[in-house]
Design a protein around this motif. Sequence first.
Motif, PDB file in Angstrom:
ATOM      1  N   GLN A  31      25.098 -22.767 -23.888  1.00 32.00           N
ATOM      2  CA  GLN A  31      25.780 -23.873 -23.224  1.00 32.00           C
ATOM      3  C   GLN A  31      25.368 -23.857 -21.753  1.00 32.00           C
ATOM      4  OE1 GLN A  31      27.790 -26.192 -24.539  1.00 32.00           O
ATOM      5  NE2 GLN A  31      27.776 -25.339 -26.626  1.00 32.00           N
ATOM      6  N   PRO A  32      25.506 -24.982 -21.059  1.00 35.39           N
ATOM      7  CA  PRO A  32      25.197 -24.956 -19.624  1.00 35.39           C
ATOM      8  C   PRO A  32      26.025 -23.903 -18.902  1.00 35.39           C
ATOM      9  CG  PRO A  32      25.479 -27.217 -20.389  1.00 35.39           C
ATOM     10  CD  PRO A  32      25.896 -26.328 -21.523  1.00 35.39           C
ATOM     11  N   LEU A  33      25.427 -23.250 -17.926  1.00 31.49           N
ATOM     12  CA  LEU A  33      26.147 -22.313 -17.079  1.00 31.49           C
ATOM     13  C   LEU A  33      27.195 -23.083 -16.279  1.00 31.49           C
ATOM     14  CD1 LEU A  33      25.972 -19.260 -16.142  1.00 31.49           C
ATOM     15  CD2 LEU A  33      24.711 -20.148 -14.164  1.00 31.49           C
ATOM     16  N   THR A  34      28.389 -22.506 -16.133  1.00 33.94           N
ATOM     17  CA  THR A  34      29.430 -23.128 -15.316  1.00 33.94           C
ATOM     18  C   THR A  34      29.637 -22.278 -14.067  1.00 33.94           C
ATOM     19  OG1 THR A  34      30.556 -24.076 -17.237  1.00 33.94           O
ATOM     20  CG2 THR A  34      31.828 -23.878 -15.217  1.00 33.94           C
ATOM     21  N   VAL A  35      29.319 -22.860 -12.922  1.00 37.59           N
ATOM     22  CA  VAL A  35      29.500 -22.178 -11.639  1.00 37.59           C
ATOM     23  C   VAL A  35      30.545 -22.956 -10.842  1.00 37.59           C
ATOM     24  CG1 VAL A  35      28.425 -21.340  -9.538  1.00 37.59           C
ATOM     25  CG2 VAL A  35      27.108 -21.419 -11.671  1.00 37.59           C
ATOM     26  N   ALA A  36      31.702 -22.358 -10.639  1.00 37.83           N
ATOM     27  CA  ALA A  36      32.767 -22.982  -9.859  1.00 37.83           C
ATOM     28  C   ALA A  36      32.936 -22.217  -8.558  1.00 37.83           C
ATOM     29  CB  ALA A  36      34.072 -22.980 -10.648  1.00 37.83           C
ATOM     30  N   PHE A  37      33.120 -22.938  -7.469  1.00 43.79           N
ATOM     31  CA  PHE A  37      33.323 -22.284  -6.187  1.00 43.79           C
ATOM     32  C   PHE A  37      34.105 -23.235  -5.284  1.00 43.79           C
ATOM     33  CE2 PHE A  37      29.323 -24.478  -6.341  1.00 43.79           C
ATOM     34  CZ  PHE A  37      29.168 -25.108  -5.108  1.00 43.79           C
ATOM     35  N   GLY A  38      34.719 -22.683  -4.255  1.00 43.10           N
ATOM     36  CA  GLY A  38      35.517 -23.520  -3.381  1.00 43.10           C
ATOM     37  C   GLY A  38      36.322 -22.702  -2.403  1.00 43.10           C
ATOM     38  N   GLY A  39      37.247 -23.374  -1.751  1.00 51.42           N
ATOM     39  CA  GLY A  39      38.061 -22.718  -0.739  1.00 51.42           C
ATOM     40  C   GLY A  39      39.456 -23.321  -0.673  1.00 51.42           C
ATOM     41  N   GLU A  40      40.327 -22.623   0.029  1.00 50.96           N
ATOM     42  CA  GLU A  40      41.723 -23.039   0.124  1.00 50.96           C
ATOM     43  C   GLU A  40      42.281 -22.664   1.481  1.00 50.96           C
ATOM     44  OE1 GLU A  40      45.786 -22.547  -2.572  1.00 50.96           O
ATOM     45  OE2 GLU A  40      44.423 -20.836  -2.423  1.00 50.96           O
TER      46      GLU A  40
ATOM     47  N   HIS B 123      49.750 -18.345   7.850  1.00 52.49           N
ATOM     48  CA  HIS B 123      48.733 -19.161   7.209  1.00 52.49           C
ATOM     49  C   HIS B 123      47.702 -18.240   6.570  1.00 52.49           C
ATOM     50  CE1 HIS B 123      47.013 -18.458  11.281  1.00 52.49           C
ATOM     51  NE2 HIS B 123      45.892 -18.347  10.602  1.00 52.49           N
ATOM     52  N   SER B 124      46.937 -18.808   5.647  1.00 52.60           N
ATOM     53  CA  SER B 124      45.904 -18.027   4.968  1.00 52.60           C
ATOM     54  C   SER B 124      44.733 -18.931   4.612  1.00 52.60           C
ATOM     55  CB  SER B 124      46.468 -17.385   3.683  1.00 52.60           C
ATOM     56  OG  SER B 124      46.855 -18.382   2.749  1.00 52.60           O
ATOM     57  N   VAL B 125      43.581 -18.316   4.465  1.00 54.26           N
ATOM     58  CA  VAL B 125      42.376 -19.014   4.015  1.00 54.26           C
ATOM     59  C   VAL B 125      41.759 -18.191   2.892  1.00 54.26           C
ATOM     60  CG1 VAL B 125      41.904 -20.172   6.200  1.00 54.26           C
ATOM     61  CG2 VAL B 125      40.977 -17.881   5.794  1.00 54.26           C
ATOM     62  N   ALA B 126      41.033 -18.858   2.004  1.00 55.15           N
ATOM     63  CA  ALA B 126      40.453 -18.164   0.854  1.00 55.15           C
ATOM     64  C   ALA B 126      39.178 -18.867   0.422  1.00 55.15           C
ATOM     65  CB  ALA B 126      41.451 -18.123  -0.299  1.00 55.15           C
ATOM     66  N   ALA B 127      38.316 -18.094  -0.214  1.00 54.66           N
ATOM     67  CA  ALA B 127      37.104 -18.638  -0.837  1.00 54.66           C
ATOM     68  C   ALA B 127      36.896 -17.919  -2.154  1.00 54.66           C
ATOM     69  CB  ALA B 127      35.893 -18.444   0.072  1.00 54.66           C
ATOM     70  N   TYR B 128      36.352 -18.625  -3.162  1.00 60.47           N
ATOM     71  CA  TYR B 128      36.179 -18.023  -4.469  1.00 60.47           C
ATOM     72  C   TYR B 128      34.897 -18.522  -5.115  1.00 60.47           C
ATOM     73  CZ  TYR B 128      37.325 -22.410  -6.805  1.00 60.47           C
ATOM     74  OH  TYR B 128      37.296 -23.710  -7.251  1.00 60.47           O
ATOM     75  N   VAL B 129      34.435 -17.758  -6.101  1.00 60.26           N
ATOM     76  CA  VAL B 129      33.345 -18.175  -6.976  1.00 60.26           C
ATOM     77  C   VAL B 129      33.654 -17.672  -8.377  1.00 60.26           C
ATOM     78  CG1 VAL B 129      31.947 -16.135  -6.454  1.00 60.26           C
ATOM     79  CG2 VAL B 129      30.844 -18.202  -7.331  1.00 60.26           C
ATOM     80  N   ASP B 130      33.355 -18.487  -9.381  1.00 60.51           N
ATOM     81  CA  ASP B 130      33.672 -18.173 -10.770  1.00 60.51           C
ATOM     82  C   ASP B 130      32.505 -18.649 -11.627  1.00 60.51           C
ATOM     83  OD1 ASP B 130      34.733 -17.812 -13.288  1.00 60.51           O
ATOM     84  OD2 ASP B 130      36.657 -18.763 -12.852  1.00 60.51           O
ATOM     85  N   VAL B 131      31.864 -17.704 -12.325  1.00 56.93           N
ATOM     86  CA  VAL B 131      30.677 -18.023 -13.125  1.00 56.93           C
ATOM     87  C   VAL B 131      30.978 -17.739 -14.592  1.00 56.93           C
ATOM     88  CG1 VAL B 131      28.234 -17.560 -13.520  1.00 56.93           C
ATOM     89  CG2 VAL B 131      29.163 -17.458 -11.195  1.00 56.93           C
ATOM     90  N   ASP B 132      30.811 -18.761 -15.435  1.00 49.57           N
ATOM     91  CA  ASP B 132      31.057 -18.652 -16.872  1.00 49.57           C
ATOM     92  C   ASP B 132      29.736 -18.882 -17.604  1.00 49.57           C
ATOM     93  OD1 ASP B 132      31.639 -19.586 -19.646  1.00 49.57           O
ATOM     94  OD2 ASP B 132      33.712 -19.278 -19.018  1.00 49.57           O
ATOM     95  N   ALA B 133      29.327 -17.883 -18.410  1.00 47.05           N
ATOM     96  CA  ALA B 133      28.042 -17.971 -19.113  1.00 47.05           C
ATOM     97  C   ALA B 133      28.249 -17.806 -20.613  1.00 47.05           C
ATOM     98  CB  ALA B 133      27.081 -16.900 -18.602  1.00 47.05           C
TER      99      ALA B 133
END
Length: 793
Positions: free
Chosen positions: A398-407, A454-464
């Motif tokens: 299946q296509p690789l799913t790469v999710a990333f972002g910030g909060e 206050h807080s800041v965050a960044a993430y990455v999530d890879v599903d293969a």
Amino acid sequence: MSGGIAHAANASSDASADTQDDIIVTGTRRSDRTAAESLSPIDVIPAKALETVPSSDLNDKLTRLIPSYQVQRNTVADGNIFFRSATLRNLSPDHTLVLVNGKRRHRSAFIDVSQLGAQAVDIAQIPSVALKQVEVLRDGASAQYGSDAIAGVVNFILDDRPGVRAYAQAGQYYAGDGENYQFGINAGLPLGDRGAINFSLEFTDNARTARNDQNLAAQALVDNGGLYGSAAFYQDAIRDPVQRIGQPKLRNYRSFVNAHFDLTDDVSLYSFGSYSTSKGANDFIWRNPETTGFFNPLPIWGDWTLRSVYPGGFTPNFQASSKDIDLVAGLKGKLSDNFAWDLSGRYGRNRIRYNIDNTINASLGPDSPTSFFAGSKSQSEYGANLDLTWQPEIGLSQPLTVAFGGEYRHERYRAGTGEPASYALGPGAAFGYPGGSNGFFGTDPTQAGTFGRHSVAAYVDVDAQITKSWEVDVAGRFDDYSDAGSAWTGKIATRYELVRGLALRGAFSTGFRAPTPGQANLTNTGQQPSPDGSVIITRGTIPSINPVAILRGGRALKPERSVNISGGFTYAISRRANLSVDYYNIRVKDRLGISANFTLTPQERADLVASGVTLAQGLDTFNFYVNGFITRTQGVDAVLSYEIPVNAETTIGLTALYNYNKTRITGSNPGVVSPLRRQALEDRLPHHKASFTIDATHGRIQATLRGTWASAWTQPFFDNVAINQRFGSEAFLDASVSYAVTPAIKATVGVENFLNNYPDRELRLASLGARYPIYRPYEADGGRYFVRLGVDF
């Protein structure tokens, strides 16, 4: 099966139809994931299953439908009477992250100092009529969602369908009290051909219940009289019972709006928001006019005594009112066929006002009012999220799913002062008479204030999807808090299908939870009876960096950190029979909780009063928050579902759920963590919980039979844990029958706990008149019958 529940093993046919083939959005960034294919256990509860539980509180509904989800009923515990926090896998209520449509929900302003010290989301403010389904991820997910997701995630998916759905319900307990009336309506309208808007409104009105006998001391005065009145005098002056122990009087208005509109073929605007109010009232513990010291005269007041106001003693009446608002708005779209984006902002606020009447500020004597505004608490939050998903083709199954972002998040806790008489120290204080509104001390200016971060965050999530049979997901996240430092968290999860229908799955993750500004700065009082019931003890919770707390080991609070390990299997025994079993092991370091109860010395009391903490004048003991525990929670979840199509008109569905859970303190701070706190963490909830549901449909008739069983548990009440009572296992049976009058109108009659079972009798607090445990993991009000009329156009 109209009320089927889709668990991670599989979904029943009709339940799947209700939930769009059981597609889930929780715990995954893919758009084609079903619960049966999830890498971690997920329960999908459709709206029709929620209807089978008559309670107006969404917590009670989920407790019946999810084995590791439990909610406490505390009948004598200040604000905890009205604001009940739920636990997942016996961790703290604020170890579960709550989402609505995938967006973080704000916390309640209520902080529970009676048990685990949690400041969690008030799930009861969410109307069940607004929901399409509930998704419960039973696994650590801090790396995917951030702070609070140590135990798992509960995601409430709002209804967005066109049409009108409404219901009216009425019920009452066998005992003749606790009348409950509910009404709800959900209406979905199109916005041209490019969008839709959905409105929900729910009203609930719950009357009190009382499952207690007369207070023994009050009964003795009625029978024999006392030093200050004859038996005939007290027969007129004392109510029977002097205090009601049971569920409170509670009225709620809840509403939700959910909308989306396609601005272009590739960009959509969406928004949803809620507004709710609640108001409740309940009794506190009766004050005995013969034995309570501040009923006696003082020279400064001449002949006046409190007996002239309350000749039969008094039972404070505690009230709490809440207003809750939440708003989310965002834009989402696609930059290409394989690249999606979602930009959103949110604001949430919960405000609670406390009042208490039928009481006194004893230190003010004849100048005291008998009703008080005791202060307010509020929690407000706002934030913004950017989520990006890229799905490139790289030659996998299946296509690789790469999710990333910030909060970005900001939260603020505010304690507002009560009226001056609710916290004043009057002239009677010099003679030891307690100041403040008796039963619930008002918030004074030294305790009031606004505390934020206050807080800041960044993430990455890879599903293969490496092969058709093997999938791997890896996630990482960085969070930075202005008051609690930074944290890295990670998760790896995998699922492998050994043969068609049989799959193994497992996950390893780290997690964290930052103490809230409210927990770090809370000052609060509460009262409870002594072991013999003759004296009322006043306890205060003070900030951990208060000089007096520091003398007993108080320190600045730091984040909790966890390591989660889970593993299990799903097995499609046949096309209609499915089984899933999952083991979990959760270690929490620096776990936050309430310290032991410490006694104030005269000098410490004087120092607190001199520093402006006037409530210390009436404090018997105090405690504070502490990172004093290391805990390990282990358990097993098992789900078995089986659907039997008897003929064209008849279908029978069977579901069996089981949870085993055991928490142990593996390390603690000596002198700060008391045996009572250990008992509360380890034994206050049953270690075993099981349920079964038989759901049968025949033509227009649908019937549900549900059984729930919970093992033994201990009520953590007194500091001397040896005298705390252990209660045996208990089972409850619920039944309902529905008839489709027309395709759009359905009538239901049902009984909850139709065998009228009660827990063991209360022994230690029987002198108060308590028949059953006052802190309990289930209701103790006996059987309840209800009728419901629903329409769906």
